[in-house]
Scaffold this motif. Structure first.
Motif, PDB file in Angstrom:
ATOM      1  N   MET A   1      52.213  20.107  16.990  1.00 41.64           N
ATOM      2  CA  MET A   1      52.946  20.406  15.761  1.00 41.64           C
ATOM      3  C   MET A   1      52.180  19.953  14.516  1.00 41.64           C
ATOM      4  SD  MET A   1      55.637  21.777  14.462  1.00 41.64           S
ATOM      5  CE  MET A   1      56.833  21.917  15.779  1.00 41.64           C
ATOM      6  N   LEU A   2      51.492  18.799  14.608  1.00 38.56           N
ATOM      7  CA  LEU A   2      50.725  18.305  13.465  1.00 38.56           C
ATOM      8  C   LEU A   2      49.578  19.249  13.120  1.00 38.56           C
ATOM      9  CD1 LEU A   2      50.597  14.456  14.198  1.00 38.56           C
ATOM     10  CD2 LEU A   2      51.930  15.643  12.443  1.00 38.56           C
ATOM     11  N   LYS A   3      48.923  19.789  14.163  1.00 41.72           N
ATOM     12  CA  LYS A   3      47.837  20.735  13.917  1.00 41.72           C
ATOM     13  C   LYS A   3      48.354  21.971  13.187  1.00 41.72           C
ATOM     14  CE  LYS A   3      44.781  19.541  17.775  1.00 41.72           C
ATOM     15  NZ  LYS A   3      44.131  20.047  19.014  1.00 41.72           N
ATOM     16  N   GLU A   4      49.501  22.478  13.642  1.00 42.89           N
ATOM     17  CA  GLU A   4      50.093  23.647  13.004  1.00 42.89           C
ATOM     18  C   GLU A   4      50.451  23.350  11.551  1.00 42.89           C
ATOM     19  OE1 GLU A   4      50.739  22.509  16.020  1.00 42.89           O
ATOM     20  OE2 GLU A   4      51.681  23.996  17.321  1.00 42.89           O
ATOM     21  N   ALA A   5      51.066  22.192  11.326  1.00 43.02           N
ATOM     22  CA  ALA A   5      51.499  21.819   9.979  1.00 43.02           C
ATOM     23  C   ALA A   5      50.319  21.673   9.036  1.00 43.02           C
ATOM     24  CB  ALA A   5      52.301  20.523  10.030  1.00 43.02           C
ATOM     25  N   ALA A   6      49.182  21.223   9.554  1.00 46.14           N
ATOM     26  CA  ALA A   6      47.995  21.065   8.720  1.00 46.14           C
ATOM     27  C   ALA A   6      47.279  22.396   8.496  1.00 46.14           C
ATOM     28  CB  ALA A   6      47.040  20.056   9.357  1.00 46.14           C
ATOM     29  N   TYR A   7      47.308  23.255   9.516  1.00 47.94           N
ATOM     30  CA  TYR A   7      46.553  24.506   9.436  1.00 47.94           C
ATOM     31  C   TYR A   7      47.192  25.515   8.492  1.00 47.94           C
ATOM     32  CZ  TYR A   7      43.647  28.411  10.969  1.00 47.94           C
ATOM     33  OH  TYR A   7      42.753  29.459  11.003  1.00 47.94           O
ATOM     34  N   MET A   8      48.511  25.568   8.465  1.00 43.38           N
ATOM     35  CA  MET A   8      49.199  26.585   7.671  1.00 43.38           C
ATOM     36  C   MET A   8      48.862  26.508   6.186  1.00 43.38           C
ATOM     37  SD  MET A   8      50.827  28.511   9.805  1.00 43.38           S
ATOM     38  CE  MET A   8      52.170  29.316   8.939  1.00 43.38           C
ATOM     39  N   PRO A   9      48.973  25.348   5.526  1.00 50.94           N
ATOM     40  CA  PRO A   9      48.606  25.300   4.105  1.00 50.94           C
ATOM     41  C   PRO A   9      47.120  25.558   3.873  1.00 50.94           C
ATOM     42  CG  PRO A   9      49.140  23.104   4.914  1.00 50.94           C
ATOM     43  CD  PRO A   9      49.554  24.065   5.967  1.00 50.94           C
ATOM     44  N   SER A  69      42.454  33.144  13.876  1.00 57.77           N
ATOM     45  CA  SER A  69      43.799  33.355  14.404  1.00 57.77           C
ATOM     46  C   SER A  69      44.260  32.157  15.226  1.00 57.77           C
ATOM     47  CB  SER A  69      43.818  34.618  15.267  1.00 57.77           C
ATOM     48  OG  SER A  69      45.096  34.817  15.842  1.00 57.77           O
ATOM     49  N   ARG A  70      45.551  31.830  15.106  1.00 52.35           N
ATOM     50  CA  ARG A  70      46.106  30.709  15.866  1.00 52.35           C
ATOM     51  C   ARG A  70      47.401  31.074  16.595  1.00 52.35           C
ATOM     52  NH1 ARG A  70      41.734  29.548  15.084  1.00 52.35           N
ATOM     53  NH2 ARG A  70      40.810  27.616  14.294  1.00 52.35           N
ATOM     54  N   GLY A 100      43.028  27.124  22.285  1.00 53.43           N
ATOM     55  CA  GLY A 100      43.450  26.438  21.070  1.00 53.43           C
ATOM     56  C   GLY A 100      44.543  27.114  20.279  1.00 53.43           C
ATOM     57  N   PHE A 101      45.056  28.243  20.754  1.00 56.03           N
ATOM     58  CA  PHE A 101      46.139  28.918  20.046  1.00 56.03           C
ATOM     59  C   PHE A 101      47.374  28.024  20.017  1.00 56.03           C
ATOM     60  CE2 PHE A 101      43.403  32.478  20.897  1.00 56.03           C
ATOM     61  CZ  PHE A 101      43.604  33.321  19.813  1.00 56.03           C
ATOM     62  N   PHE A 102      48.061  28.026  18.887  1.00 56.74           N
ATOM     63  CA  PHE A 102      49.230  27.167  18.717  1.00 56.74           C
ATOM     64  C   PHE A 102      50.414  27.666  19.534  1.00 56.74           C
ATOM     65  CE2 PHE A 102      47.576  26.247  14.184  1.00 56.74           C
ATOM     66  CZ  PHE A 102      46.677  25.308  14.685  1.00 56.74           C
ATOM     67  N   SER A 297      59.463  28.136   9.065  1.00 53.88           N
ATOM     68  CA  SER A 297      60.465  27.888  10.108  1.00 53.88           C
ATOM     69  C   SER A 297      60.087  28.626  11.397  1.00 53.88           C
ATOM     70  CB  SER A 297      61.840  28.337   9.634  1.00 53.88           C
ATOM     71  OG  SER A 297      62.794  28.206  10.658  1.00 53.88           O
ATOM     72  N   LEU A 298      59.597  29.858  11.253  1.00 50.26           N
ATOM     73  CA  LEU A 298      59.211  30.648  12.410  1.00 50.26           C
ATOM     74  C   LEU A 298      58.016  30.028  13.124  1.00 50.26           C
ATOM     75  CD1 LEU A 298      59.350  33.253  14.136  1.00 50.26           C
ATOM     76  CD2 LEU A 298      57.857  34.332  12.426  1.00 50.26           C
ATOM     77  N   ARG A 299      57.014  29.607  12.353  1.00 50.80           N
ATOM     78  CA  ARG A 299      55.769  29.118  12.948  1.00 50.80           C
ATOM     79  C   ARG A 299      55.832  27.656  13.373  1.00 50.80           C
ATOM     80  NH1 ARG A 299      53.658  33.472  14.867  1.00 50.80           N
ATOM     81  NH2 ARG A 299      53.100  35.029  13.319  1.00 50.80           N
ATOM     82  N   LEU A 300      56.635  26.862  12.673  1.00 52.26           N
ATOM     83  CA  LEU A 300      56.659  25.435  12.953  1.00 52.26           C
ATOM     84  C   LEU A 300      57.963  24.970  13.572  1.00 52.26           C
ATOM     85  CD1 LEU A 300      55.000  24.134   9.644  1.00 52.26           C
ATOM     86  CD2 LEU A 300      53.893  24.777  11.785  1.00 52.26           C
ATOM     87  N   GLY A 301      58.949  25.896  13.646  1.00 50.65           N
ATOM     88  CA  GLY A 301      60.268  25.519  14.151  1.00 50.65           C
ATOM     89  C   GLY A 301      60.314  25.344  15.647  1.00 50.65           C
TER      90      GLY A 301
END
Length: 301
Positions: A1-9, A69-70, A100-102, A297-301
């Motif tokens: 989840m941390l990787k996703e949260a950092a990658y999105m911005p 792409s993730r 490595g895909f989220f 919400s969709l990507r990190l929920g």
């Protein structure tokens, strides 16, 4: 989840500020075998002629990951029919995660049980309520998908409807089905895109506007509609600027495209695009708060 949260911005900064067209999601076609013959589908969607090998898909996943792409969505045909020797669709989900895909998505017509899927999210195509769905996809198909939805037990299962001339009267009933069925998290609504050979199902521009207004009203009434108001309003603008490079596509013949293949077709397919994500992508990159919030919400929920 941390990787996703950092990658999105980071992705947003590179895309919106620096102008880099890096994909965020991959749509990867793995087979053209299908167990249905839907009226809205082009012939290439169910040729039943080719299934990619595990090694080819691995190469395509690595390529997509290197492009940026993730998130990956395996498509068909009907992707649950894919196999390569002793390899099944779940092996592709494991592979994507190893690369490595989220997260991974299963998009299915719901005609086969999918309760054992390792996909992070599941999308079942429900093109109308009961008989309306069957008009599009075949007699008895709604009852089958309803059974498989209720028995799946998947915590992130949603449905998607493509609205056309056949099923338009069923819009409210289908949205209500999503609300009343405890196995369904939400519904995404699309409008039929006039791919060659399916033009007779296309709504007129006036009908399209009426449908979008109805969807916005249903959303305000509290139905679990994933589309955002900003994205829906964008869909009322014919020919609006597309940001479809947010998704790269890898076709069944191995062709690697930087965006939806609609731009390769003759005519005004892109101007008349009905894929809700085109409006959502436009709204995200134009900083619409409701769409950004829904996307996170969709990507990190």
């Amino acid at each position: 989840m941390l990787k996703e949260a950092a990658y999105m911005p980071l992705w947003f900064f590179q895309s919106r500020i620096l102008g880099k067209k890096k994909p965020l999601q991959t749509v990867l076609f793995i087979t053209d075998y299908c167990n249905l013959r839907c009226k809205h589908c082009t012939p290439s969607g169910h040729l039943c002629s080719h299934t990619k090998s595990y090694e080819q898909i691995k190469e395509e996943l690595i390529y997509s990951y290197q492009q940026g792409s993730r998130f990956v969505d395996f498509e068909g045909g009907e992707p649950t029919l894919w196999k390569d020797g002793d390899k099944s669709l779940n092996d592709l989900y494991k592979l994507a995660k190893e690369i490595g895909f989220f997260s991974c998505t299963l998009t299915t017509n719901g005609q086969r049980p999918f309760g054992d899927t390792l996909a992070n999210s599941v999308w079942v195509s429900v093109d109308g309520y009961q008989d309306y769905h069957d008009k599009v996809r075949g007699e008895g198909t709604f009852a089958t998908l309803d059974k498989n939805i209720r028995e799946s037990g998947h915590p992130a299962l949603s449905i998607a409807m493509a609205i056309n001339k056949l099923n338009r009267p069923s819009l409210r009933d289908t949205v209500n089905y999503a609300k009343e069925n405890p196995a369904i998290k939400s519904i995404a609504l699309n409008i039929h895109t006039p791919f060659p050979g399916t033009e007779e199902l296309t709504l007129s521009l006036e009908e399209r506007h009426q449908v979008i207004d109805e969807i916005i009203q249903l959303k305000k009434e509290g139905f679990p509609i994933m589309n955002t108001v900003s994205g829906l309003k964008t869909m009322k603008k014919r020919g609006f600027k597309k940001y479809c490079w947010v998704c790269n596509y890898i076709m069944i013949d191995g062709q690697r495209l930087p965006s939806c293949p609609g731009y390769l077709l003759e005519g005004n397919v892109c101007d008349d695009c009905g894929f809700c994500m085109s409006g959502e992508m436009y709204s995200v990159l134009h900083l619409k708060p409701d769409t950004i919030t829904a996307g996170l919400s969709l990507r990190l929920g």
